[in-house]
Design a protein around this motif. Structure first.
Motif, mmCIF file in Angstrom:
data_model
loop_
_atom_site.group_PDB
_atom_site.id
_atom_site.type_symbol
_atom_site.label_atom_id
_atom_site.label_comp_id
_atom_site.label_asym_id
_atom_site.label_seq_id
_atom_site.Cartn_x
_atom_site.Cartn_y
_atom_site.Cartn_z
ATOM 1 N N ALA A 121 0.717 -1.044 0.040
ATOM 2 C CA ALA A 121 -0.043 -0.050 0.116
ATOM 3 C C ALA A 121 0.917 1.335 -0.077
ATOM 4 O O ALA A 121 0.507 2.252 -0.651
ATOM 5 N N GLN A 122 1.958 1.147 0.747
ATOM 6 C CA GLN A 122 2.906 2.392 0.739
ATOM 7 C C GLN A 122 3.209 2.701 -0.702
ATOM 8 O O GLN A 122 3.380 3.861 -1.168
ATOM 9 N N MET A 123 3.748 1.739 -1.690
ATOM 10 C CA MET A 123 4.139 2.116 -2.891
ATOM 11 C C MET A 123 2.891 2.653 -3.825
ATOM 12 O O MET A 123 3.126 3.549 -4.351
ATOM 13 N N ALA A 124 1.889 2.037 -3.614
ATOM 14 C CA ALA A 124 0.780 2.505 -4.439
ATOM 15 C C ALA A 124 0.343 3.916 -4.156
ATOM 16 O O ALA A 124 0.171 4.699 -4.871
ATOM 17 N N MET A 125 0.225 4.159 -2.864
ATOM 18 C CA MET A 125 -0.183 5.420 -2.402
ATOM 19 C C MET A 125 1.026 6.502 -2.672
ATOM 20 O O MET A 125 0.549 7.603 -3.227
ATOM 21 N N ALA A 126 2.221 6.301 -2.628
ATOM 22 C CA ALA A 126 3.323 6.969 -2.865
ATOM 23 C C ALA A 126 3.066 7.514 -4.642
ATOM 24 O O ALA A 126 3.290 8.622 -4.753
ATOM 25 N N ALA A 146 -6.485 -2.871 -11.182
ATOM 26 C CA ALA A 146 -6.655 -1.452 -10.774
ATOM 27 C C ALA A 146 -7.682 -1.630 -9.460
ATOM 28 O O ALA A 146 -7.146 -0.836 -8.540
ATOM 29 N N PRO A 147 -8.485 -2.294 -9.437
ATOM 30 C CA PRO A 147 -9.454 -2.245 -8.126
ATOM 31 C C PRO A 147 -8.552 -2.684 -6.805
ATOM 32 O O PRO A 147 -8.729 -1.973 -5.900
ATOM 33 N N THR A 148 -7.523 -3.485 -7.169
ATOM 34 C CA THR A 148 -6.725 -4.003 -5.858
ATOM 35 C C THR A 148 -5.936 -2.581 -5.425
ATOM 36 O O THR A 148 -5.763 -2.366 -4.364
ATOM 37 N N VAL A 149 -5.175 -1.839 -6.483
ATOM 38 C CA VAL A 149 -4.577 -0.709 -6.213
ATOM 39 C C VAL A 149 -5.553 0.122 -5.427
ATOM 40 O O VAL A 149 -4.855 0.910 -4.311
ATOM 41 N N ALA A 150 -6.560 0.451 -5.859
ATOM 42 C CA ALA A 150 -7.820 1.699 -5.299
ATOM 43 C C ALA A 150 -7.758 1.155 -3.942
ATOM 44 O O ALA A 150 -7.923 2.193 -3.050
ATOM 45 N N GLN A 151 -8.018 -0.220 -3.632
ATOM 46 C CA GLN A 151 -8.480 -0.610 -2.151
ATOM 47 C C GLN A 151 -7.226 -0.238 -1.648
ATOM 48 O O GLN A 151 -7.453 -0.023 -0.244
ATOM 49 N N ARG A 152 -5.851 -0.596 -1.815
ATOM 50 C CA ARG A 152 -4.782 -0.516 -1.105
ATOM 51 C C ARG A 152 -4.713 1.126 -0.788
ATOM 52 O O ARG A 152 -4.277 1.371 0.400
ATOM 53 N N ILE A 153 -4.868 1.967 -1.478
ATOM 54 C CA ILE A 153 -4.708 3.266 -1.345
ATOM 55 C C ILE A 153 -5.729 3.784 -0.441
ATOM 56 O O ILE A 153 -5.520 4.539 0.323
ATOM 57 N N VAL A 154 -7.039 3.449 -0.413
ATOM 58 C CA VAL A 154 -8.148 3.777 0.249
ATOM 59 C C VAL A 154 -7.742 3.376 1.645
ATOM 60 O O VAL A 154 -7.861 4.236 2.669
ATOM 61 N N ARG A 155 -7.371 2.081 2.056
ATOM 62 C CA ARG A 155 -7.002 1.536 3.337
ATOM 63 C C ARG A 155 -5.823 1.957 4.129
ATOM 64 O O ARG A 155 -5.907 2.459 5.277
#
Length: 413
Positions: A121-126, A146-155
């Motif tokens: 999630a750190q990498m995706a959010m950054a 892409a939905p996996t990335v979006a979920q990681r960022i939201v969390r």
């Protein structure tokens, strides 16, 4: 004027966002304020002109837009009053002072890399917050949905709010445990700038320059061999930036670059930093990559490159950081040293494990080996696979050119 505003958004919006996050204390609120500020710029700048300091204007406008929004909501929700009060803190009024703004990107990276946030999630959010990549672009980079990335960022954002993580660069004693992740984010920012994952440009110079600036700042906070190694790597890679872009933005391969266009001041600085990093004893992965880049920088001509030495460095890198991407790069180096047949065997082995199937550069490398072996039809098929996976327009144009050239070879007429 519209193009000017678009360029400022492309090159400066992440700096504005980083400062708004500091001032507003919330990612989502800051993103809303960012969009409000640029909407205001689109309305007022065509008549009033561009302000002398566009970044400060956008930060100030975005903050006051956020205050107005909070005021309206506070009329109906008493819980919003404390948020409104917090936006009038002394720190929040220092918009004219650009010094804190220069450090806000580093603060943002340390926030994204807080230990309470999972590494993926750190990498995706950054990449989302620092580089401004879409969830689709991040998904393409990590080869995940892409939905996996979006979920990681939201969390990740939820964890930051729940844990009340401070938006700051931690004290010197707290830097080392988070250094690896922070360096990785800076490395990802640079890579996105050095070879944009999508779009019309080969290079996003705003991102490469920002990554280099952040590494320099980090080096002053924490002199460390890994920081030296990463800064050396980025300088040596970025020294080739001008030569990588041909006429009308076309991609120029390393072997075909005009080396007189390379930035030799950056090469000199990069080599000095590499020497300093290698003196430390234990050599990190960024230093090994810098050593590979240094071999290219030292070669007066492409044909004088010491590919065997580069392959040796890739052996060390693969042992330290096993990954199919490193394997692919090692395969290219071995192909240059020992011939394309050897490289083809190695790439086929990687693809045979179902790794890098969605990575266009793996298929592009395979196509090049096939082309050099004279297996034209197979090369065309591999280039077409690479083209179907590629999202950057200059690379797409290069792949189409290769396909066209091979289709016109005499043996296929």
């Amino acid at each position: 004027m519209e193009r000017v505003i678009e360029e400022i958004y492309r090159t400066q919006s992440r700096r504005v966002l980083a400062t708004l996050i500091r001032l507003l204390g919330d990612f989502d609120r800051a993103e809303e304020a960012l969009h409000d500020a640029f909407a205001a710029a689109a309305r007022t700048w065509p008549t009033d002109g561009i302000p002398g300091n566009p970044v400060a204007w956008l930060v100030s406008t975005g903050r006051f837009k956020a205050i107005d929004t909070i005021r309206r909501r506070a009329r109906f929700d008493a819980s919003q009053h404390h948020i409104e009060d917090s936006l009038y803190s002394p720190d929040a009024t220092e918009i004219g002072d650009m010094e804190p703004i220069e450090d806000d990107m580093l603060r943002l990276i340390f926030t994204c890399c807080h230990p309470v946030i999972p590494a993926d999630a750190q990498m995706a959010m950054a990449l989302r917050e620092v580089c401004g990549l879409t969830t689709e672009e991040i998904a393409h980079a990590f080869l995940i949905p892409a939905p996996t990335v979006a979920q990681r960022i939201v969390r990740a954002k939820s964890r930051i709010r729940a844990a009340k993580i401070p938006y700051e660069v931690p004290g010197r004693e707290a830097l080392p445990p988070r250094l690896d992740r922070v360096l990785h984010v800076i490395y990802l920012v640079f890579n996105e700038g050095y070879s944009a994952s999508s779009g019309e440009e080969v290079v996003r110079a705003d991102l490469t320059a920002e990554a280099i600036r952040l590494a320099r700042l980090l080096l002053t906070l924490l002199p460390h061999p890994d920081v030296c190694g990463l800064l050396a790597l980025m300088l040596l890679q970025d020294s080739r930036r001008t030569a990588r872009r041909g006429e009308q933005g076309s991609l120029v391969l390393l072997a075909d670059q005009d080396r007189s266009l390379w930035d030799h001041a950056k090469i000199t600085e990069g080599l000095a930093l590499l020497t300093e990093a290698m003196r430390a004893g234990e050599i990190g992965t960024y230093t090994l990559q810098a050593a590979i880049a240094a071999e290219h920088a030292r070669a007066p001509a492409a044909e004088e490159t010491d590919w065997r030495r580069i392959a040796f460095y890739y052996d060390l890198l693969l042992a330290a950081q096993p990954s199919p991407i490193v394997e692919l790069n090692r395969a290219v180096a071995i192909a240059m040293a020992e011939g394309p047949a050897k490289g083809l065997d190695l790439v086929d082995s990687i693809l045979g494990r179902r790794e890098l199937q969605a990575y266009h550069l793996a298929h592009s490398a395979r196509a090049d080996f096939l082309r050099r072996l004279g297996r034209t039809d197979e090369a065309i098929a591999a280039y077409e696979t690479a083209l179907s996976l590629c999202r950057q327009e200059p690379e797409q144009a290069f792949l189409r050119k290769r396909i066209s050239e091979l289709a016109a070879t005499p043996e296929r007429q």
